[in-house]
Structures are given as structure tokens and as C-alpha cells.
Write a protein that holds these residues in place. Structure first.
Motif, PDB file in Angstrom:
ATOM      1  N   MET A   1      11.211  11.725  16.362  1.00 52.27           N
ATOM      2  CA  MET A   1      12.605  11.349  16.592  1.00 52.27           C
ATOM      3  C   MET A   1      12.979  10.129  15.759  1.00 52.27           C
ATOM      4  O   MET A   1      14.073  10.069  15.157  1.00 52.27           O
ATOM      5  CB  MET A   1      12.832  11.069  18.073  1.00 52.27           C
ATOM      6  N   THR A   2      12.083   9.146  15.697  1.00 54.75           N
ATOM      7  CA  THR A   2      12.357   7.934  14.922  1.00 54.75           C
ATOM      8  C   THR A   2      12.589   8.267  13.457  1.00 54.75           C
ATOM      9  O   THR A   2      13.522   7.760  12.819  1.00 54.75           O
ATOM     10  CB  THR A   2      11.194   6.935  15.060  1.00 54.75           C
ATOM     11  N   ARG A   3      11.749   9.115  12.899  1.00 47.35           N
ATOM     12  CA  ARG A   3      11.894   9.471  11.483  1.00 47.35           C
ATOM     13  C   ARG A   3      13.159  10.290  11.238  1.00 47.35           C
ATOM     14  O   ARG A   3      13.856  10.091  10.239  1.00 47.35           O
ATOM     15  CB  ARG A   3      10.660  10.214  10.992  1.00 47.35           C
ATOM     16  N   MET A   4      13.474  11.216  12.127  1.00 45.97           N
ATOM     17  CA  MET A   4      14.675  12.020  11.931  1.00 45.97           C
ATOM     18  C   MET A   4      15.936  11.171  11.998  1.00 45.97           C
ATOM     19  O   MET A   4      16.905  11.415  11.274  1.00 45.97           O
ATOM     20  CB  MET A   4      14.733  13.139  12.970  1.00 45.97           C
ATOM     21  N   GLU A   5      15.936  10.160  12.859  1.00 45.44           N
ATOM     22  CA  GLU A   5      17.119   9.321  13.020  1.00 45.44           C
ATOM     23  C   GLU A   5      17.277   8.287  11.907  1.00 45.44           C
ATOM     24  O   GLU A   5      18.393   7.880  11.589  1.00 45.44           O
ATOM     25  CB  GLU A   5      17.072   8.605  14.374  1.00 45.44           C
ATOM     26  N   ARG A   6      16.160   7.878  11.282  1.00 46.64           N
ATOM     27  CA  ARG A   6      16.202   6.747  10.360  1.00 46.64           C
ATOM     28  C   ARG A   6      15.908   7.102   8.909  1.00 46.64           C
ATOM     29  O   ARG A   6      16.031   6.246   8.027  1.00 46.64           O
ATOM     30  CB  ARG A   6      15.217   5.661  10.824  1.00 46.64           C
TER      31      ARG A   6
ATOM     32  N   GLN B   1      15.026  21.856  21.641  1.00 45.33           N
ATOM     33  CA  GLN B   1      15.391  22.538  22.881  1.00 45.33           C
ATOM     34  C   GLN B   1      15.241  21.640  24.113  1.00 45.33           C
ATOM     35  O   GLN B   1      16.095  21.648  25.003  1.00 45.33           O
ATOM     36  CB  GLN B   1      14.542  23.792  23.045  1.00 45.33           C
ATOM     37  N   ALA B   2      14.165  20.856  24.172  1.00 47.96           N
ATOM     38  CA  ALA B   2      13.923  20.036  25.366  1.00 47.96           C
ATOM     39  C   ALA B   2      14.566  18.663  25.272  1.00 47.96           C
ATOM     40  O   ALA B   2      14.976  18.105  26.285  1.00 47.96           O
ATOM     41  CB  ALA B   2      12.411  19.891  25.588  1.00 47.96           C
ATOM     42  N   LEU B   3      14.655  18.113  24.037  1.00 51.99           N
ATOM     43  CA  LEU B   3      15.115  16.738  23.884  1.00 51.99           C
ATOM     44  C   LEU B   3      16.463  16.641  23.177  1.00 51.99           C
ATOM     45  O   LEU B   3      16.960  15.528  22.959  1.00 51.99           O
ATOM     46  CB  LEU B   3      14.071  15.924  23.106  1.00 51.99           C
ATOM     47  N   CYS B   4      17.032  17.790  22.815  1.00 47.39           N
ATOM     48  CA  CYS B   4      18.337  17.811  22.131  1.00 47.39           C
ATOM     49  C   CYS B   4      18.310  17.007  20.840  1.00 47.39           C
ATOM     50  O   CYS B   4      19.302  16.342  20.471  1.00 47.39           O
ATOM     51  CB  CYS B   4      19.441  17.290  23.047  1.00 47.39           C
ATOM     52  N   ALA B   5      17.170  17.016  20.138  1.00 44.81           N
ATOM     53  CA  ALA B   5      17.027  16.282  18.884  1.00 44.81           C
ATOM     54  C   ALA B   5      17.811  16.976  17.775  1.00 44.81           C
ATOM     55  O   ALA B   5      18.030  18.188  17.812  1.00 44.81           O
ATOM     56  CB  ALA B   5      15.548  16.186  18.503  1.00 44.81           C
ATOM     57  N   PRO B   6      18.215  16.209  16.758  1.00 46.01           N
ATOM     58  CA  PRO B   6      19.030  16.775  15.673  1.00 46.01           C
ATOM     59  C   PRO B   6      18.226  17.565  14.649  1.00 46.01           C
ATOM     60  O   PRO B   6      18.256  17.280  13.446  1.00 46.01           O
ATOM     61  CB  PRO B   6      19.663  15.522  15.053  1.00 46.01           C
ATOM     62  N   VAL B   7      17.495  18.549  15.112  1.00 46.91           N
ATOM     63  CA  VAL B   7      16.774  19.430  14.200  1.00 46.91           C
ATOM     64  C   VAL B   7      17.744  20.505  13.735  1.00 46.91           C
ATOM     65  O   VAL B   7      18.331  21.210  14.567  1.00 46.91           O
ATOM     66  CB  VAL B   7      15.560  20.087  14.894  1.00 46.91           C
ATOM     67  N   PRO B   8      17.960  20.663  12.440  1.00 47.84           N
ATOM     68  CA  PRO B   8      18.902  21.683  11.976  1.00 47.84           C
ATOM     69  C   PRO B   8      18.508  23.068  12.485  1.00 47.84           C
ATOM     70  O   PRO B   8      17.332  23.451  12.385  1.00 47.84           O
ATOM     71  CB  PRO B   8      18.789  21.602  10.452  1.00 47.84           C
TER      72      PRO B   8
ATOM     73  N   LEU C   1       0.849  -1.184   0.000  1.00 52.46           N
ATOM     74  CA  LEU C   1       0.000   0.000   0.000  1.00 52.46           C
ATOM     75  C   LEU C   1       0.888   1.238   0.000  1.00 52.46           C
ATOM     76  O   LEU C   1       2.104   1.148  -0.101  1.00 52.46           O
ATOM     77  CB  LEU C   1      -0.950  -0.018   1.199  1.00 52.46           C
ATOM     78  N   LEU C   2       0.268   2.401   0.085  1.00 53.48           N
ATOM     79  CA  LEU C   2       1.007   3.656   0.038  1.00 53.48           C
ATOM     80  C   LEU C   2       1.071   4.308   1.411  1.00 53.48           C
ATOM     81  O   LEU C   2       0.146   4.167   2.227  1.00 53.48           O
ATOM     82  CB  LEU C   2       0.334   4.631  -0.944  1.00 53.48           C
ATOM     83  N   VAL C   3       2.170   5.030   1.633  1.00 51.60           N
ATOM     84  CA  VAL C   3       2.313   5.886   2.814  1.00 51.60           C
ATOM     85  C   VAL C   3       2.849   7.227   2.331  1.00 51.60           C
ATOM     86  O   VAL C   3       3.428   7.324   1.248  1.00 51.60           O
ATOM     87  CB  VAL C   3       3.295   5.281   3.849  1.00 51.60           C
ATOM     88  N   PRO C   4       2.640   8.297   3.086  1.00 50.25           N
ATOM     89  CA  PRO C   4       3.219   9.582   2.683  1.00 50.25           C
ATOM     90  C   PRO C   4       4.742   9.501   2.658  1.00 50.25           C
ATOM     91  O   PRO C   4       5.351   8.655   3.317  1.00 50.25           O
ATOM     92  CB  PRO C   4       2.731  10.551   3.770  1.00 50.25           C
ATOM     93  N   SER C   5       5.361  10.381   1.901  1.00 49.88           N
ATOM     94  CA  SER C   5       6.823  10.442   1.893  1.00 49.88           C
ATOM     95  C   SER C   5       7.314  10.758   3.304  1.00 49.88           C
ATOM     96  O   SER C   5       6.557  11.286   4.137  1.00 49.88           O
ATOM     97  CB  SER C   5       7.285  11.531   0.928  1.00 49.88           C
ATOM     98  N   PRO C   6       8.565  10.448   3.627  1.00 53.47           N
ATOM     99  CA  PRO C   6       9.078  10.755   4.969  1.00 53.47           C
ATOM    100  C   PRO C   6       8.883  12.215   5.361  1.00 53.47           C
ATOM    101  O   PRO C   6       8.512  12.506   6.503  1.00 53.47           O
ATOM    102  CB  PRO C   6      10.563  10.390   4.859  1.00 53.47           C
ATOM    103  N   THR C   7       9.109  13.121   4.421  1.00 55.01           N
ATOM    104  CA  THR C   7       8.944  14.552   4.736  1.00 55.01           C
ATOM    105  C   THR C   7       7.487  14.888   5.000  1.00 55.01           C
ATOM    106  O   THR C   7       7.163  15.601   5.959  1.00 55.01           O
ATOM    107  CB  THR C   7       9.489  15.411   3.579  1.00 55.01           C
ATOM    108  N   ASP C   8       6.579  14.370   4.159  1.00 55.36           N
ATOM    109  CA  ASP C   8       5.152  14.630   4.380  1.00 55.36           C
ATOM    110  C   ASP C   8       4.674  13.978   5.677  1.00 55.36           C
ATOM    111  O   ASP C   8       3.845  14.550   6.406  1.00 55.36           O
ATOM    112  CB  ASP C   8       4.327  14.122   3.202  1.00 55.36           C
ATOM    113  N   SER C   9       5.175  12.786   5.971  1.00 57.20           N
ATOM    114  CA  SER C   9       4.790  12.128   7.227  1.00 57.20           C
ATOM    115  C   SER C   9       5.212  12.970   8.425  1.00 57.20           C
ATOM    116  O   SER C   9       4.453  13.118   9.391  1.00 57.20           O
ATOM    117  CB  SER C   9       5.428  10.736   7.324  1.00 57.20           C
ATOM    118  N   LEU C  10       6.420  13.514   8.367  1.00 56.08           N
ATOM    119  CA  LEU C  10       6.899  14.348   9.473  1.00 56.08           C
ATOM    120  C   LEU C  10       6.024  15.591   9.624  1.00 56.08           C
ATOM    121  O   LEU C  10       5.660  15.979  10.744  1.00 56.08           O
ATOM    122  CB  LEU C  10       8.355  14.743   9.241  1.00 56.08           C
ATOM    123  N   LEU C  11       5.638  16.196   8.498  1.00 55.97           N
ATOM    124  CA  LEU C  11       4.779  17.380   8.555  1.00 55.97           C
ATOM    125  C   LEU C  11       3.416  17.034   9.142  1.00 55.97           C
ATOM    126  O   LEU C  11       2.869  17.780   9.970  1.00 55.97           O
ATOM    127  CB  LEU C  11       4.626  17.966   7.153  1.00 55.97           C
ATOM    128  N   ILE C  12       2.855  15.901   8.744  1.00 53.00           N
ATOM    129  CA  ILE C  12       1.550  15.478   9.271  1.00 53.00           C
ATOM    130  C   ILE C  12       1.628  15.252  10.780  1.00 53.00           C
ATOM    131  O   ILE C  12       0.744  15.666  11.540  1.00 53.00           O
ATOM    132  CB  ILE C  12       1.074  14.202   8.543  1.00 53.00           C
TER     133      ILE C  12
END
Length: 485
Positions: free
Chosen positions: A250-255, A285-292, A221-232
């Protein structure tokens, strides 16, 4: 990549997780030194017997980390037992929901699964033991009626008792909601991926064109692209107080590779800058995630309209906790956004009792006589006199326990309104009568017939206790009067 420099600390956004959920998120996703302190603070003050559903969802991924973060924690065995129970429930939910996806595939319906179901389809859920209450399914508006017809033929029913006939006869924007079958099967049916955002044909086409294939329980089946999934995910993150969204982000950003330029651009075009900035700001800011940092800077520099900001603030609380101010803010935001070209808001809430003043002051014409008691009534064509507004007086025998009554109204097969009221008393008998003001669609002012049908108040699950079933089944009613305005 958007251009910009390292950002200064962001002001705390109203939708940021707080309290217990914030501590659990830090324990689950933050660096070890922060995580251990957050876990010990939470575990010292909380009892597993009274935690919230939002906390339960976060304990699933946290339980995996405890093996290395705090392996000797006294609560760890209890956390594992709790998580296993909910994990099993999720697997049962998926197993009984897959037949709905088979129905759509066999009917030739193009659809996507998204949110939690997409995490499973892309192989991202096992790493976080993602718990899930339903399978989110996105169907294009052009195929929504066909999809509902196929599901109805297989006895999938709306959780609030709404008939498929009513959904099919309603505006496309109202063809949504949770459908259930059996004890665990449940899909969340959508024709839009976002609760409320700009949905121009260009943006919707881009969403579908960017979709990627995936596999869920052996089904392609289909899923949104990784970028669209993150936006949703980020758009939904600001709706209610749930916090499991942060684990998915976090899972999507790391993988996965995220096209940050595209995410920022679409967030602007869809009017989602406030929720995206809040979500990504918390992650960094709170989780030190790798957001550019450039992404945060670019979103912070983006211009969000007053309507977009108000819409974001109005939806922060869970629906049942929203105040009158939240609801008023939402109405103002809707008016402002519609003026800017956003889709009109279609109110899907039931119609409550009431009649206009002109009816009460005698500006009315009787058009139907009283009838008998039944689950379904039809007002004959000759009685409608080409009118487009009516006042209905409906009567039901008062049950011994307090309960809701739902009655759907149709004009020539088109959905008009879902009437709702409460009745019932252990001390009083006799009939309950309620007045309703019903307006027909503007493009159908002279229907051939007006049909009213009593409906269940919820999905009548096989496991529903008899006492609850008695309070949920359709209640026969009588038309005590009909007047044209």
C-alpha cells in the motif's frame, strides 16, 4: 497499462490473510468505516500479552492511525508502549547491521538492499513505523564468495552455525542465509531476490539494470526499482502467514509510480502469477486499495503452469507448520518447474543418519581405521581409493542434555554435506554412534582428502546464556569407521 475491464469479485485465494491478521490489516489500511469495525472486533477479542509476532508487526502502523480512527480506545496506550519497544529494537538492529554494509562497500561488492531495508532507504518506512528483524541484502552470484569472505573476516557468522568455509565451498544457490554479529546485527544474505522463480540471465540483468540509488543511514547504495520492489514483496507475500507485506504494498502504491505493464510481464516470465494475483486481489478486494482493475484482469487471464500453481500452494504455511502434503506438493512442483527451464532445486537441508542397503548387505570396503576424539578429522588421501560414495560411522560421548550435533564435510575444500543428528540423555551415558551416507560431487570423484569438522548448532551470541551455550558449542567426535561403496 494492461487492457481489460472491471473485474468481478475474485474467489478467496488460499494465501489471503485471515483471522486476526486480516482484521488488523483492515483496521490499518481499509477505508474508515471498514477499519473502525475491524479494529473494534480485534480489540474486543485479543489480549496484547498473547498476540503473535505477525500481529505485533501490524500494530506499529495501526497505532499511528488510531490517533484519528479511535483516539479514546482503551488499548491505545498499551499498543503505543508495545510498538515503541519493538521500534527501538528495529533501530538497534539497523545500527548494528550497518557495519556489514560498510564492509561490502569497502570491498567493492555490488549489492542491493530490498524488502524492509529498501523501505527505509527510500524514506517509506517512517510513515508506517516499519518493524524489521534483519536487513535483506542481495549480492550477484558472481560476487557472493567475495562478499562472504569479506564478512567472515569481520566475524559475521551464520545463525545456524554453518561456517563461511562451507558456504563458500557450496553451490552458489546455497550461499544464502542470515549472518549475525554482536547482539543485534543481522543481515539476510541472498544471491536471488525471490525464494523460487525463473532467474534467466536476461531477467537477472534487467533487475540489476533497473536498480536505483538510495540512502540508508547515510550510506549510498542500491535498491530495486519501485516496480521490482513491489513484485518482490508480492512474491514473498505468499510464503508463510505474515501480513506486513500488505502495508509495504500500500505504501509503495500510494507514494510511487508503478509500471504495471512491466510488473505483469515479469510476473509471467518469472512464474509468479499465482502469488501476484493473490496479493493484489486481496489488496483491491479486501482493503479497497487502488490496484487498477486491468491489472487484476490481465493476471487472471494469464496462464500459470501446474508447477507454478503447486509451488504457490506448497509455501502458504509458515515453514514449521507445513504438512507432509505441503512438502510432497513442493517436491512435485520442483520437478515440473525444472522441466520447464526453472533453476534446479539445491537442497540445503542437513544430511540425516542412514546407510544404503548395499552397505548393510556387505557391499563395502573399509578405508579408514578408528581415530581419537577431536573437533576436526581428516581421512588421508591414500585411503580413499578413488571412490565417490562413503558410509561414515561417527561417535560422540552422550551429553547429559538433549542437543543437536552438526558436522561439516569437505572434499578438497568443496562442501559435500552437513551431517546432523541428536544425542543426549540424563539417564544414559556412553557413546552415541550414527551412520551417514556421503556422496562426493560428480565432478570430483577422487578427492585428495575428506575433512570433517564439528560446528556450533547456532550463532553463539554474546548474550547467549551459559546453559544454552553449553548445548550449542561444537561437540568433539570420533570416526568409528569409514567404508567405500
Amino acid at each position: 497499462m494492461p487492457t481489460g475491464t472491471e473485474t468481478s469479485p475474485l474467489r478467496r485465494a488460499p494465501s489471503w490473510p485471515d483471522g486476526w491478521t486480516d482484521l488488523l490489516l483492515r483496521a490499518t489500511l481499509a477505508p474508515d468505516d471498514i477499519a473502525l469495525g475491524a479494529w473494534r472486533r480485534w480489540s474486543a477479542m485479543r489480549d496484547l500479552s498473547d498476540i503473535t509476532p505477525h500481529e505485533t508487526k501490524l500494530l506499529a502502523p495501526l497505532g499511528l492511525r488510531l490517533a484519528t480512527l479511535d483516539p479514546d480506545a482503551p488499548l491505545r496506550p498499551s499498543v503505543e508502549r508495545l510498538v515503541r519497544t519493538h521500534w527501538l529494537h528495529t533501530q538497534l538492529k539497523i545500527g548494528e547491521t550497518i557495519p556489514a554494509l560498510d564492509i561490502l562497500l569497502e570491498a567493492g561488492i555490488t549489492f542491493m538492499v530490498f524488502k524492509g531495508a529498501a523501505q527505509y532507504a527510500e524514506g517509506l518506512a517512517a510513515a508506517s513505523r516499519r518493524l524489521m528483524g534483519d536487513v535483506d541484502v542481495l549480492v550477484s552470484p558472481a560476487q557472493s564468495t567475495a562478499a562472504l569472505t569479506a564478512l567472515d573476516a569481520a566475524d559475521w557468522e551464520h545463525v545456524d552455525g554453518t561456517s563461511t568455509a562451507y558456504l563458500k565451498g557450496a553451490e552458489t544457490a546455497l550461499q544464502r542465509g542470515n549472518l549475525r554479529k554482536g547482539r543485534y546485527g543481522e543481515i539476510d544474505f541472498h544471491t536471488r531476490a525471490f525464494h523460487y522463480a525463473s532467474n534467466s540471465a536476461r531477467l537477472e540483468t534487467a533487475l540489476w539494470d533497473a536498480a536505483v540509488p538510495a540512502t540508508l543511514a547515510g550510506r549510498r547504495l542500491l535498491v530495486p526499482s519501485p516496480t521490482d520492489s513491489l513484485l518482490i514483496i508480492l512474491a514473498h507475500a505468499a510464503v508463510g502467514r505474515g501480513a506486513a507485506w500488505a502495508v509495504d504494498v500500500m505504501t509503495r502504491m500510494e507514494r510511487q509510480a508503478i509500471d504495471w505493464d512491466r510488473l505483469v510481464r515479469i510476473a509471467r516470465e518469472r512464474g509468479l502469477v499465482p502469488s501476484c494475483l493473490a496479493g493484489l486481489g486481496y489488496m483491491r478486494q479486501a482493503l479497497c486499495a487502488p490496484v487498477p482493475p486491468e491489472v487484476i484482469a490481465d493476471l487472471a487471464a494469464s496462464s500459470a503452469s501446474v508447477g507454478e500453481k503447486l509451488k504457490y500452494r506448497a509455501h502458504i504455511r509458515d515453514w514449521e507448520d507445513r504438512t507432509l502434503l505441503d512438502r510432497a506438493t513442493d517436491r512435485v512442483a520442483n520437478r515440473l518447474l525444472v522441466k520447464r527451464g526453472f533453476p534446479p532445486i539445491v537442497d540445503g537441508r542437513p544430511t540425516r543418519p542412514g546407510a544404503p542397503l548395499r552397505w548393510r548387505f556387505g557391499r563395502r570396503t573399509p578405508v579408514a581405521d578408528s581415530g581419537g576424539v577431536a573437533d576436526r578429522h581428516e581421512i588421508r588421501p591414500g585411503n580413499l581409493e578413488g571412490r565417490s560414495e562413503f558410509v561414515l560411522r561417527l561417535a560422540v560421548e552422550r551429553p547429559k542434555a538433549r542437543r543437536w550435533v552438526f558436522i561439516e564435510t569437505f572434499a578438497d575444500g568443496r562442501s559435500v554435506a552437513r551431517l546432523a543428528f541428536k544425542t543426549g540423555s540424563s539417564k544414559r551415558s556412553g557413546a552415541t554412534e550414527r551412520l551417514f551416507h556421503v556422496k562426493l560431487p560428480r565432478d570430483n570423484p577422487a578427492p585428495g582428502a575428506l575433512v570433517l569438522v564439528s560446528r556450533p548448532t547456532c550463532f553463539l551470541s554474546p548474550s547467549l546464556p551459559d546453559a544454552d551455550r553449553c548445548l550449542s558449542e561444537p561437540l568433539p567426535f570420533r570416526i568409528a569407521g569409514v567404508w567405500a561403496l
